[in-house]
Design a protein around this motif. Structure first.
Motif, PDB file in Angstrom:
ATOM      1  N   PRO A  94       0.816  -1.221   0.000  1.00 36.78           N
ATOM      2  CA  PRO A  94       0.000   0.000   0.000  1.00 36.78           C
ATOM      3  C   PRO A  94       0.848   1.269   0.000  1.00 36.78           C
ATOM      4  O   PRO A  94       2.008   1.271   0.436  1.00 36.78           O
ATOM      5  CB  PRO A  94      -0.804  -0.124   1.296  1.00 36.78           C
ATOM      6  N   SER A  95       0.260   2.357  -0.470  1.00 32.87           N
ATOM      7  CA  SER A  95       0.969   3.640  -0.572  1.00 32.87           C
ATOM      8  C   SER A  95       1.318   4.231   0.789  1.00 32.87           C
ATOM      9  O   SER A  95       2.156   5.126   0.880  1.00 32.87           O
ATOM     10  CB  SER A  95       0.119   4.639  -1.369  1.00 32.87           C
ATOM     11  N   SER A  96       0.682   3.725   1.854  1.00 31.19           N
ATOM     12  CA  SER A  96       0.958   4.235   3.200  1.00 31.19           C
ATOM     13  C   SER A  96       2.217   3.627   3.816  1.00 31.19           C
ATOM     14  O   SER A  96       2.702   4.104   4.835  1.00 31.19           O
ATOM     15  CB  SER A  96      -0.229   3.954   4.125  1.00 31.19           C
ATOM     16  N   VAL A  97       2.774   2.608   3.193  1.00 27.66           N
ATOM     17  CA  VAL A  97       3.950   1.918   3.747  1.00 27.66           C
ATOM     18  C   VAL A  97       5.220   2.662   3.382  1.00 27.66           C
ATOM     19  O   VAL A  97       5.475   2.955   2.204  1.00 27.66           O
ATOM     20  CB  VAL A  97       4.036   0.465   3.237  1.00 27.66           C
ATOM     21  N   THR A  98       6.031   2.983   4.390  1.00 26.13           N
ATOM     22  CA  THR A  98       7.325   3.631   4.153  1.00 26.13           C
ATOM     23  C   THR A  98       8.497   2.741   4.568  1.00 26.13           C
ATOM     24  O   THR A  98       9.636   3.010   4.194  1.00 26.13           O
ATOM     25  CB  THR A  98       7.431   4.951   4.947  1.00 26.13           C
ATOM     26  N   GLU A  99       8.196   1.671   5.328  1.00 27.80           N
ATOM     27  CA  GLU A  99       9.265   0.796   5.815  1.00 27.80           C
ATOM     28  C   GLU A  99       8.708  -0.613   6.014  1.00 27.80           C
ATOM     29  O   GLU A  99       7.543  -0.780   6.389  1.00 27.80           O
ATOM     30  CB  GLU A  99       9.816   1.333   7.144  1.00 27.80           C
ATOM     31  N   ILE A 100       9.542  -1.627   5.743  1.00 27.51           N
ATOM     32  CA  ILE A 100       9.141  -3.026   5.940  1.00 27.51           C
ATOM     33  C   ILE A 100       9.911  -3.572   7.135  1.00 27.51           C
ATOM     34  O   ILE A 100      11.143  -3.597   7.136  1.00 27.51           O
ATOM     35  CB  ILE A 100       9.437  -3.879   4.694  1.00 27.51           C
ATOM     36  N   ALA A 101       9.190  -4.016   8.148  1.00 28.70           N
ATOM     37  CA  ALA A 101       9.811  -4.442   9.403  1.00 28.70           C
ATOM     38  C   ALA A 101      10.366  -5.863   9.309  1.00 28.70           C
ATOM     39  O   ALA A 101      10.043  -6.642   8.411  1.00 28.70           O
ATOM     40  CB  ALA A 101       8.788  -4.366  10.538  1.00 28.70           C
ATOM     41  N   GLU A 102      11.200  -6.189  10.276  1.00 21.70           N
ATOM     42  CA  GLU A 102      11.747  -7.540  10.411  1.00 21.70           C
ATOM     43  C   GLU A 102      10.596  -8.553  10.527  1.00 21.70           C
ATOM     44  O   GLU A 102       9.623  -8.330  11.229  1.00 21.70           O
ATOM     45  CB  GLU A 102      12.636  -7.624  11.650  1.00 21.70           C
ATOM     46  N   ASN A 103      10.734  -9.655   9.786  1.00 16.22           N
ATOM     47  CA  ASN A 103       9.774 -10.775   9.817  1.00 16.22           C
ATOM     48  C   ASN A 103       8.400 -10.422   9.246  1.00 16.22           C
ATOM     49  O   ASN A 103       7.447 -11.180   9.439  1.00 16.22           O
ATOM     50  CB  ASN A 103       9.600 -11.311  11.243  1.00 16.22           C
ATOM     51  N   ALA A 104       8.293  -9.319   8.536  1.00 10.33           N
ATOM     52  CA  ALA A 104       6.987  -8.926   7.978  1.00 10.33           C
ATOM     53  C   ALA A 104       6.427  -9.978   7.036  1.00 10.33           C
ATOM     54  O   ALA A 104       5.205 -10.144   6.927  1.00 10.33           O
ATOM     55  CB  ALA A 104       7.107  -7.589   7.256  1.00 10.33           C
ATOM     56  N   PHE A 105       7.332 -10.712   6.357  1.00  8.81           N
ATOM     57  CA  PHE A 105       6.896 -11.743   5.410  1.00  8.81           C
ATOM     58  C   PHE A 105       7.400 -13.130   5.805  1.00  8.81           C
ATOM     59  O   PHE A 105       7.461 -14.031   4.974  1.00  8.81           O
ATOM     60  CB  PHE A 105       7.373 -11.399   3.995  1.00  8.81           C
TER      61      PHE A 105
END
Length: 312
Positions: A193-204
């Motif tokens: 989504p356009s609101s995401v600025t960072e992907i955290a550890e273990n997100a996937f």
């Protein structure tokens, strides 16, 4: 005609009788199994819970004192929560009238044959946990610090994000600062989504029951940072990083099932160990433009294992 109806009626009555016997047998089995757990306690007959334990129920902590056959539970502010009788069974615990499956762990006892009596430098825990009928775990630790560690871990789980109402309809858990904490949706291909600025550890991470069925992730330009371990042990096979991403940390794609990753011509900060794994990559294809700064960086910092650069 009458005789035929009588025979059919008899068959129905016989089948009904058999069904009732099966149901009654299952009832007796369940009753006996629970009763046996508390009459024949096996190894657990030698376990004592007497003393103070720190209970962790997802995102809440309590102080529980067991003595003789009674327990007293208070929250961290000293307010009474529960009190009553308890009994230990064979891999079971009865708290008042409720019975739970139970697992007891004494790491010092389990490891003594390996490390001997010298336990300095080892963080050995003593704890147990109960499991309710829905599979939810509640932990009890002897040491408060161990309980605090478990609490921190719990607050990074899908169960916590769900309780906090953080997952949207698509399965994204995004905090107020734009960090993607987890994705637990079922889509095979997703665009963040356009609101995401960072992907955290273990997100996937599949180890956290995330993105289990997702095979392709497109990371658009609004994402500026991919944290260390963002795709740890992920089932995702294809990742497309678009122009605009500014930083990829070490181990960001490490120990994952990624086979194809598409990178833009330039990313200001890339860790040389962003693909690092314990056994090396296997069949990784890195797609980038020939002669780009990204290609030059990969050639100067090649991942260990079997990989190839595929020019666009």
């Amino acid at each position: 005609m009458m005789k035929s109806k009588i025979l059919k009626l008899r068959k129905i009555l016989i089948l009904d009788g058999i069904l009732l016997l099966v149901i009654f047998g299952m009832f007796l089995f369940v009753r006996c199994r629970h009763r046996d757990a508390f009459t024949d306690k096996g190894y657990y007959k030698n376990i004592s819970l007497e003393g103070t334990w720190y209970k962790v129920d997802l995102d809440e902590m309590y102080v529980v004192r067991f003595s003789d056959d009674s327990f007293d539970e208070k929250d961290v502010y000293g307010e009474q929560s529960k009190k009553g009788k308890y009994e230990i069974g064979n891999h079971a615990l009865r708290l008042d009238s409720k019975e739970y499956s139970m697992k007891y762990v004494d790491e010092e006892e389990e490891w003594k044959d390996i490390i001997g009596s010298d336990t300095d430098g080892y963080q050995l825990r003593k704890y147990f946990y109960t499991i309710d009928s829905e599979g939810n775990k509640v932990y009890y630790f002897r040491d408060e610090e161990d309980a605090a560690d478990q609490l921190d871990y719990n607050c990074q789980t899908n169960a916590y994000y769900k309780k906090a109402g953080m997952f949207d309809e698509q399965g994204f858990a995004i905090d107020e600062e734009g960090m993607l904490l987890a994705y637990n949706g079922d889509m095979q291909e997703i665009v963040l989504p356009s609101s995401v600025t960072e992907i955290a550890e273990n997100a996937f991470s599949a180890d956290y029951d995330r993105a289990l069925n997702t095979r392709k992730v497109i990371i658009p330009s609004n994402v500026k940072k991919i944290d260390s371990g963002a795709f740890f042990f992920s089932n995702v096979s294809t990742v497309v990083v678009q122009k605009g991403v500014e930083r990829i940390e070490e181990w960001a794609f490490g120990d994952s099932n990624i086979k194809d990753i598409h990178l833009p011509d330039y990313i200001p900060e890339m860790s040389p160990s962003m693909f690092e794994t314990e056994e090396g990559v296997k069949g990784l294809r890195i797609h980038c433009t020939s002669g780009s700064r990204t290609e030059q960086f990969i050639k100067e910092n090649p991942p260990e294992g079997d990989y190839e650069i595929v020019n666009k």
